[in-house]
Enzyme design. Structure first.
Site, PDB file in Angstrom:
ATOM      1  N   SER A 102     -10.546  14.291  35.178  1.00  0.00           N
ATOM      2  CA  SER A 102     -11.709  14.782  34.430  1.00  0.00           C
ATOM      3  C   SER A 102     -12.091  16.192  34.876  1.00  0.00           C
ATOM      4  O   SER A 102     -11.844  16.589  36.024  1.00  0.00           O
ATOM      5  CB  SER A 102     -12.889  13.834  34.657  1.00  0.00           C
ATOM      6  N   GLU A 142      -5.239  20.116  35.868  1.00  0.00           N
ATOM      7  CA  GLU A 142      -4.963  19.750  34.480  1.00  0.00           C
ATOM      8  C   GLU A 142      -6.079  18.810  34.070  1.00  0.00           C
ATOM      9  O   GLU A 142      -6.116  17.661  34.509  1.00  0.00           O
ATOM     10  CB  GLU A 142      -3.571  19.101  34.394  1.00  0.00           C
ATOM     11  N   GLU A 197     -15.249  14.990  25.291  1.00  0.00           N
ATOM     12  CA  GLU A 197     -13.982  14.251  25.330  1.00  0.00           C
ATOM     13  C   GLU A 197     -14.297  12.753  25.345  1.00  0.00           C
ATOM     14  O   GLU A 197     -14.962  12.254  26.252  1.00  0.00           O
ATOM     15  CB  GLU A 197     -13.199  14.632  26.596  1.00  0.00           C
TER      16      GLU A 197
END
Ligand code: NDP
Length: 507
Positions: free
Chosen positions: A258, A279, A410
């Site tokens: 996250s 990432e 997200e």
């Protein structure tokens, strides 16, 4: 030889998926066998090529998200265990791994890749049992790609001087790697393969909900006869990950997860000389122009957001449709959604499996409720969900506006938010209006438009007339809050090397 004339075929009720009476055929269950797989009742930490309990001995239970039943107990590492793992990894780097020739390191990597292929059915089954992802995805995507990463980086191990000419590439030392639960084995491969090829040793912490394929991989490490301490795997909660990040002998930190945790890690590493790649999350725009082949686009949209239950950092979770094709595209999309099979991840016909955890399911439900409350229109196919396990219907929201939470945050679940646009400029403006920048998709027949869009999109990866394609040779990573650094390709190798020419970053 007698040649018989083939009978002329016409579409029959059954060839359209209908019984003679017109009712749809149901699929017969097609469960994947599990009798070739052994899951141990308990896994210790894997340090120095040996499994051993944590000190003090403490465990936690890992469950199957599709049944909520326990699968195994795994060790809960302590701070002292982290230190032990890093120390052993450091010693292995100093005394063996960094001294091996690239050619010899490559042999080990090829051996790992081949064992992964040989044991692919076992890995696929354990991955699906532990993560909830459909067996056809772990079998056809996760495991083959993981093996491909080892094959690919094995090829580079003895060619580092050609990859970085005149830079005297040198390994860094111990890499501390933290991976998430959405692609447990694949993320392990993305992290471990380039690190080892470059001559580093690793301590890897898998996510607490999905450590089983990492421990199965530890078995592969033993089978491949890697020198002790080159690969170490420890399990425990987030704080244990942070201990690893902060350890002074860790020279490189690689994290996938996250954005919130990524920021904490960036703060912890700031001011040190550790290398860092992050990432993080994404909110990808998948943009469909009115000249796109709609049926092909539908498949790309479905793959973009419902693959792996939408638990994909680069999922195409925002669909931008050019206004003139909005209606036909949504009709087709709804019809296609109705054909997705949701349920048992171990059934070979399943398209959408279980959400990875109760916590993640609650997050998806909360965000979907916010979409309804904020006035978007929800569509869900009328499919039956299993009574146990963490399942969620594939969901489609229309009438979404830029300010809705479902367009901004997200969700990491099988939820698609549809927005519209009129001109390419409007599509670019809206698509880039996000704190994230990991991936995007463009659907159009016009090559020049593809180039224009790709150049304008603030996203690390842009797919044209396809989505969610991965290849070990191709770098992957984000802009903005989606992180920095690249994994895959030669770029992924650079992250694990000191290419300053003076060896300043190595120990
Ligand atoms: P996290 O970022 O918390 O977890 C990812 C990994 O980081 C896990 O191994 C986790 O360990 C570890 N971790 C957690 N806290 C820390 C910490 N303080 N220091 C170091 N490591 C830590 O993701 P979540 O599982 O909580 O998922 C939350 C959301 O994050 C999802 O809904 C999704 O939006 C996003 N996400 C994005 C991913 C991506 O691929 N970009 C992957 C996973 C999640 P542990 O499992 O023990 O907590």
């Amino acid at each position: 030889m007698t040649l018989t004339k083939k009978p002329e075929t016409r579409p029959t009720a059954s060839s359209w998926g209908l019984s003679a009476g017109g009712a749809p055929w149901d699929y017969a269950p097609a469960p994947e066998a599990t009798d070739h797989v052994t899951i141990e009742p308990e896994y210790g930490l894997f340090i120095g090529n040996r499994f051993a309990p944590s000190k003090p001995r403490k465990t936690f239970t890992v469950i199957n998200p599709a049944t909520e039943e326990p699968l195994a107990k795994v060790a809960h590492a302590s701070k002292a265990d982290v230190h032990r793992a890093v120390t052993i990894a450091r010693e292995a780097h100093r005394s063996s791994w960094s001294k091996l020739s690239g050619r010899d390191r490559a042999k080990y990597l090829y051996r790992i890749a081949r064992i992964l292929q040989e044991r692919s059915r076992e890995f696929a089954v354990v991955e699906s049992l532990n993560s909830g992802k459909p067996i056809k995805e772990s079998r056809d995507v996760d495991v083959p790609l993981a093996a491909a990463h080892f094959f690919y980086y094995a090829g580079w191990a003895d060619k580092l001087d050609y990859a970085f000419p005149n830079r005297q590439p040198r390994s860094l030392g111990v890499a501390g790697q933290i991976i998430p639960w959405n692609f447990p084995l694949l993320m392990l491969a993305w992290k471990i393969a380039p690190a080892l090829a470059a001559g580093n040793t690793v301590v890897l912490k898998p996510a607490s909900t999905t450590p089983l394929t990492a421990y199965l991989f530890a078995d592969v490490v033993q089978q491949a006869d890697l020198p002790p301490g080159v690969v170490n795997i420890i399990t425990g909660p987030g704080e244990i990950g942070m201990e690893l990040v902060r350890h002074p002998d860790v020279r490189k930190v690689a994290f996938t997860g996250s954005t919130a945790v990524g920021k904490m890690i960036a703060r912890a590493v700031a001011g040190t000389d550790k290398k860092l790649t992050l990432e993080l999350g994404g909110k990808a725009a998948n943009i469909v122009f009115d000249d796109a082949p709609l049926d092909q686009a539908i498949e790309g949209i479905i793959n973009g957001i419902y693959f792996n239950q939408g638990e994909v950092c680069c999922a195409g979770s925002r669909l931008f449709v050019q206004e003139s094709v909005h209606e036909p595209l949504i009709d087709k999309l709804k019809a296609r959604l109705g054909t997705l099979r949701v349920g048992d991840p171990m059934d070979k016909n399943t398209d959408v499996g279980a959400i990875n955890s109760a916590g993640q399911l609650a997050k998806v439900e909360e965000l979907v409720q916010s979409g309804i409350d904020e006035g978007a229109e929800i569509f869900q196919p009328d499919c039956e969900l299993p009574t146990k396990g963490f399942f969620f219907r594939p969901t489609l929201f229309t009438g979404v506006s830029q300010s809705h939470r479902i367009a901004q945050e997200e969700i990491f679940g099988p939820v698609l938010s549809v927005l519209t646009f009129r001109t390419p400029e409007e599509a670019i403006e809206k698509a880039n209006n996000t704190p994230y920048g990991l991936s995007a998709g463009v659907w159009t027949e016009k090559g020049s438009r593809i180039f224009k869009m790709v150049a304008a999109m603030k996203a690390g990866v842009v797919w044209a007339n396809t989505f969610n394609r991965f290849d070990p040779t191709s770098p992957f990573g984000g802009y903005k809050e989606s992180g920095h650094g690249r994994e895959g390709g030669i770029h992924g190798l650079a992250a694990y090397l000191d290419v300053s020419g003076d060896g300043a970053n190595t120990r």
